[in-house]
Write a protein that holds these residues in place. Structure first.
Motif, PDB file in Angstrom:
ATOM      1  N   GLU A  53      -5.415 -70.076  10.114  1.00  0.00           N
ATOM      2  CA  GLU A  53      -6.444 -69.293  10.724  1.00  0.00           C
ATOM      3  C   GLU A  53      -7.440 -68.727   9.496  1.00  0.00           C
ATOM      4  O   GLU A  53      -6.917 -68.349   8.547  1.00  0.00           O
ATOM      5  N   ASP A  54      -8.708 -68.505   9.870  1.00  0.00           N
ATOM      6  CA  ASP A  54      -9.720 -68.056   9.020  1.00  0.00           C
ATOM      7  C   ASP A  54      -9.569 -66.403   9.350  1.00  0.00           C
ATOM      8  O   ASP A  54      -9.874 -66.079  10.325  1.00  0.00           O
ATOM      9  N   ASP A  55      -9.515 -65.559   8.294  1.00  0.00           N
ATOM     10  CA  ASP A  55      -9.811 -64.341   8.358  1.00  0.00           C
ATOM     11  C   ASP A  55      -9.080 -63.469   9.482  1.00  0.00           C
ATOM     12  O   ASP A  55      -9.597 -62.659  10.032  1.00  0.00           O
ATOM     13  N   THR A  56      -7.810 -63.957   9.582  1.00  0.00           N
ATOM     14  CA  THR A  56      -6.644 -63.134  10.518  1.00  0.00           C
ATOM     15  C   THR A  56      -5.676 -62.903   9.814  1.00  0.00           C
ATOM     16  O   THR A  56      -5.016 -63.492   9.138  1.00  0.00           O
ATOM     17  N   PHE A  57      -4.984 -61.473   9.995  1.00  0.00           N
ATOM     18  CA  PHE A  57      -3.683 -61.129   9.431  1.00  0.00           C
ATOM     19  C   PHE A  57      -2.895 -60.335  10.189  1.00  0.00           C
ATOM     20  O   PHE A  57      -3.584 -59.703  11.366  1.00  0.00           O
ATOM     21  N   ALA A  71       8.699 -58.958  15.413  1.00  0.00           N
ATOM     22  CA  ALA A  71       7.883 -60.169  15.242  1.00  0.00           C
ATOM     23  C   ALA A  71       6.853 -60.040  16.109  1.00  0.00           C
ATOM     24  O   ALA A  71       5.615 -60.412  16.140  1.00  0.00           O
ATOM     25  N   SER A  72       7.354 -59.539  17.340  1.00  0.00           N
ATOM     26  CA  SER A  72       6.298 -59.732  18.550  1.00  0.00           C
ATOM     27  C   SER A  72       5.315 -58.325  18.867  1.00  0.00           C
ATOM     28  O   SER A  72       4.236 -58.649  19.106  1.00  0.00           O
ATOM     29  N   ASN A  73       5.799 -57.277  18.036  1.00  0.00           N
ATOM     30  CA  ASN A  73       5.071 -56.095  18.033  1.00  0.00           C
ATOM     31  C   ASN A  73       3.821 -55.922  16.873  1.00  0.00           C
ATOM     32  O   ASN A  73       3.231 -54.993  16.937  1.00  0.00           O
ATOM     33  N   LEU A  74       3.996 -56.681  16.100  1.00  0.00           N
ATOM     34  CA  LEU A  74       3.282 -56.803  14.911  1.00  0.00           C
ATOM     35  C   LEU A  74       1.815 -56.931  15.317  1.00  0.00           C
ATOM     36  O   LEU A  74       1.567 -57.790  16.464  1.00  0.00           O
ATOM     37  N   VAL A  75       0.727 -56.368  15.029  1.00  0.00           N
ATOM     38  CA  VAL A  75      -0.728 -56.555  15.268  1.00  0.00           C
ATOM     39  C   VAL A  75      -1.500 -57.528  14.598  1.00  0.00           C
ATOM     40  O   VAL A  75      -1.544 -57.521  13.322  1.00  0.00           O
ATOM     41  N   LYS A  76      -2.141 -58.354  15.305  1.00  0.00           N
ATOM     42  CA  LYS A  76      -2.912 -59.439  14.650  1.00  0.00           C
ATOM     43  C   LYS A  76      -4.275 -58.887  14.697  1.00  0.00           C
ATOM     44  O   LYS A  76      -4.910 -58.638  15.841  1.00  0.00           O
ATOM     45  N   ILE A  77      -5.021 -58.719  13.617  1.00  0.00           N
ATOM     46  CA  ILE A  77      -6.420 -58.315  13.623  1.00  0.00           C
ATOM     47  C   ILE A  77      -7.228 -59.030  12.736  1.00  0.00           C
ATOM     48  O   ILE A  77      -6.676 -59.984  11.939  1.00  0.00           O
ATOM     49  N   ASP A  78      -8.381 -59.241  12.925  1.00  0.00           N
ATOM     50  CA  ASP A  78      -9.373 -59.810  11.857  1.00  0.00           C
ATOM     51  C   ASP A  78     -10.050 -58.994  10.843  1.00  0.00           C
ATOM     52  O   ASP A  78      -9.485 -57.773  10.724  1.00  0.00           O
ATOM     53  N   VAL A  79     -10.630 -59.434   9.940  1.00  0.00           N
ATOM     54  CA  VAL A  79     -10.728 -58.748   8.559  1.00  0.00           C
ATOM     55  C   VAL A  79     -12.034 -57.553   8.864  1.00  0.00           C
ATOM     56  O   VAL A  79     -12.299 -56.607   8.113  1.00  0.00           O
ATOM     57  N   GLU A  80     -12.463 -57.628  10.175  1.00  0.00           N
ATOM     58  CA  GLU A  80     -13.525 -56.603  10.454  1.00  0.00           C
ATOM     59  C   GLU A  80     -12.627 -55.351  11.450  1.00  0.00           C
ATOM     60  O   GLU A  80     -13.247 -54.475  11.942  1.00  0.00           O
ATOM     61  N   GLY A  81     -11.379 -55.568  11.365  1.00  0.00           N
ATOM     62  CA  GLY A  81     -10.536 -54.724  11.971  1.00  0.00           C
ATOM     63  C   GLY A  81     -10.406 -54.813  13.689  1.00  0.00           C
ATOM     64  O   GLY A  81      -9.859 -53.923  14.395  1.00  0.00           O
ATOM     65  N   ASN A  82     -10.886 -55.854  14.193  1.00  0.00           N
ATOM     66  CA  ASN A  82     -11.011 -56.233  15.675  1.00  0.00           C
ATOM     67  C   ASN A  82      -9.356 -56.663  15.977  1.00  0.00           C
ATOM     68  O   ASN A  82      -8.865 -57.679  15.387  1.00  0.00           O
ATOM     69  N   ASN A  83      -8.745 -56.096  16.933  1.00  0.00           N
ATOM     70  CA  ASN A  83      -7.247 -56.647  17.313  1.00  0.00           C
ATOM     71  C   ASN A  83      -7.548 -57.879  18.278  1.00  0.00           C
ATOM     72  O   ASN A  83      -8.306 -57.968  19.244  1.00  0.00           O
ATOM     73  N   VAL A  84      -7.173 -59.122  17.523  1.00  0.00           N
ATOM     74  CA  VAL A  84      -7.496 -60.368  18.357  1.00  0.00           C
ATOM     75  C   VAL A  84      -6.184 -60.972  18.721  1.00  0.00           C
ATOM     76  O   VAL A  84      -6.080 -62.218  19.247  1.00  0.00           O
ATOM     77  N   GLY A  85      -5.097 -60.323  18.992  1.00  0.00           N
ATOM     78  CA  GLY A  85      -4.052 -60.730  19.510  1.00  0.00           C
ATOM     79  C   GLY A  85      -3.447 -60.108  20.813  1.00  0.00           C
ATOM     80  O   GLY A  85      -2.457 -60.276  21.167  1.00  0.00           O
ATOM     81  N   GLY A 107      -8.712 -64.641  -1.039  1.00  0.00           N
ATOM     82  CA  GLY A 107      -8.502 -65.682  -0.570  1.00  0.00           C
ATOM     83  C   GLY A 107      -6.779 -65.837  -0.601  1.00  0.00           C
ATOM     84  O   GLY A 107      -6.100 -64.997  -0.323  1.00  0.00           O
ATOM     85  N   SER A 108      -6.431 -66.969  -1.011  1.00  0.00           N
ATOM     86  CA  SER A 108      -4.855 -67.373  -1.092  1.00  0.00           C
ATOM     87  C   SER A 108      -4.090 -66.824  -2.015  1.00  0.00           C
ATOM     88  O   SER A 108      -2.868 -66.745  -1.670  1.00  0.00           O
ATOM     89  N   ARG A 109      -4.745 -66.228  -2.785  1.00  0.00           N
ATOM     90  CA  ARG A 109      -3.896 -65.232  -4.029  1.00  0.00           C
ATOM     91  C   ARG A 109      -3.337 -64.038  -3.212  1.00  0.00           C
ATOM     92  O   ARG A 109      -2.534 -63.332  -3.826  1.00  0.00           O
ATOM     93  N   ALA A 110      -4.078 -63.631  -1.893  1.00  0.00           N
ATOM     94  CA  ALA A 110      -3.667 -62.436  -1.558  1.00  0.00           C
ATOM     95  C   ALA A 110      -3.160 -62.674  -0.179  1.00  0.00           C
ATOM     96  O   ALA A 110      -3.499 -62.032   0.777  1.00  0.00           O
ATOM     97  N   ASN A 111      -2.346 -63.604   0.222  1.00  0.00           N
ATOM     98  CA  ASN A 111      -2.069 -64.076   1.540  1.00  0.00           C
ATOM     99  C   ASN A 111      -0.891 -62.863   1.978  1.00  0.00           C
ATOM    100  O   ASN A 111      -1.014 -62.571   3.131  1.00  0.00           O
ATOM    101  N   ALA A 112      -0.371 -62.451   1.188  1.00  0.00           N
ATOM    102  CA  ALA A 112       0.550 -61.331   1.374  1.00  0.00           C
ATOM    103  C   ALA A 112       0.375 -60.062   0.565  1.00  0.00           C
ATOM    104  O   ALA A 112       0.293 -60.382  -0.828  1.00  0.00           O
ATOM    105  N   ILE A 113       0.451 -58.940   1.136  1.00  0.00           N
ATOM    106  CA  ILE A 113       0.163 -57.739   0.459  1.00  0.00           C
ATOM    107  C   ILE A 113       0.669 -56.567   0.985  1.00  0.00           C
ATOM    108  O   ILE A 113       1.093 -56.426   2.012  1.00  0.00           O
ATOM    109  N   CYS A 114       1.561 -55.763   0.025  1.00  0.00           N
ATOM    110  CA  CYS A 114       2.083 -54.416   0.303  1.00  0.00           C
ATOM    111  C   CYS A 114       1.365 -53.525  -0.132  1.00  0.00           C
ATOM    112  O   CYS A 114       1.189 -53.408  -1.485  1.00  0.00           O
ATOM    113  N   HIS A 115       1.461 -52.184   0.225  1.00  0.00           N
ATOM    114  CA  HIS A 115       1.188 -50.872  -0.442  1.00  0.00           C
ATOM    115  C   HIS A 115       2.326 -50.034  -0.105  1.00  0.00           C
ATOM    116  O   HIS A 115       2.796 -49.661   0.884  1.00  0.00           O
ATOM    117  N   VAL A 116       2.869 -49.259  -1.153  1.00  0.00           N
ATOM    118  CA  VAL A 116       3.858 -48.363  -0.844  1.00  0.00           C
ATOM    119  C   VAL A 116       3.735 -46.959  -1.727  1.00  0.00           C
ATOM    120  O   VAL A 116       2.864 -46.945  -2.403  1.00  0.00           O
TER     121      VAL A 116
END
Length: 258
Positions: A53-57, A71-85, A107-116
């Motif tokens: 998918e494009d621009d959803t995470f 797995a089921s309570n993770l929130v799916k949003i687009d890059v504008e912050g809209n809840n799309v799930g 792009g693909s170099r940042a498919n997975a990101i964490c901030h701690v």
């Protein structure tokens, strides 16, 4: 009386196989981080692009502890912050603003990101010299980390331009006086980087507490990084590590699979 978290029905049969696997991996990652002591109450974030998918995470629901993420309570949003799930949960604006900008522009170099906000990584981010070549793990990252000066809570989109600029072509951005952002093309690779960075920072803090450190010279760092790249190519880029930790948390509590 304690508030009970109402878990949503399983999304396994409502999403693509690729999205469900991404949800499983991300939920597992939250549980692993919590087990390792890398969670920060209901704050901080790990996000993962939805495959195909494009621009959803996917990102954690705001208000839940890491050991409540499934797995089921993770929130799916687009890059504008809209809840799309269709999730009933909201997301933390700080997580959306920062992570969305990276997902959108890298792009693909940042498919997975964490901030701690682990104590050790925040301590090194607050040190004037940042991460020093004091130990084996720290040598992994020399000249491979960007630094970004503290600007307060990362909720302003315009800061995103400076975040990306200061990251450069690296995959780790140390937010000075704040904490690290670690990213990779896969969640397994991101986890391995985060694990090694955490160890590097823990050892640096312990070393400097003793006084002056014995720093590794750049020529040795170069050899170390050359040989490490060969070893990592044989280790599945974090796959073996991540799967091993998934087995461990499964033995403790497998509710993340719901």
């Amino acid at each position: 009386m304690a508030t009970q978290i109402k878990q949503p029905e399983s999304l396994k049969d409502q999403v693509s196989d690729a999205e469900w696997q991404a949800r499983l991996d991300l939920a597992a990652c939250y549980r692993i981080f919590d087990h390792l002591g890398w969670s920060e109450s209901i704050y901080n974030h790990i996000s993962l692009k939805v495959p195909g998918e494009d621009d959803t995470f996917l990102i954690n629901p705001f208000g839940l502890m890491y050991d409540e993420v499934t797995a089921s309570n993770l929130v799916k949003i687009d890059v504008e912050g809209n809840n799309v799930g269709g999730s009933p949960y909201m997301v933390n604006k700080a997580g959306f603003t920062q992570h969305a900008y990276f997902h959108k522009h890298l792009g693909s170099r940042a498919n997975a990101i964490c901030h701690v906000h682990t104590t050790a990584t925040m301590a090194v981010c607050s040190h004037k010299d940042g991460l020093l070549p004091t130990n084996f793990y720290a040598c992994n990252f020399q000249n491979q980390i960007g630094y970004h000066d503290f600007e307060g809570v990362t909720v302003r989109e315009e800061e995103g331009e400076r975040l990306v600029r200061n990251l450069g072509n690296h995959s780790i951005l140390m937010l000075r006086n704040h904490g690290p952002v670690v990213m990779d093309g896969t969640i397994q690779g991101m986890f391995l980087k985060m694990w090694a960075l955490q160890r590097a920072c823990e050892i640096q803090v312990a070393t400097l507490s003793q006084g002056e450190a014995n720093l590794v010279t750049q020529d040795v760092v170069d050899v170390h990084q050359r040989d490490l790249s060969v070893m990592q190519s044989q280790g599945g880029a974090g796959m073996f590590d991540f799967e091993a930790w998934k087995r461990k948390i499964d033995r403790i509590d497998d509710s993340w699979r719901n």
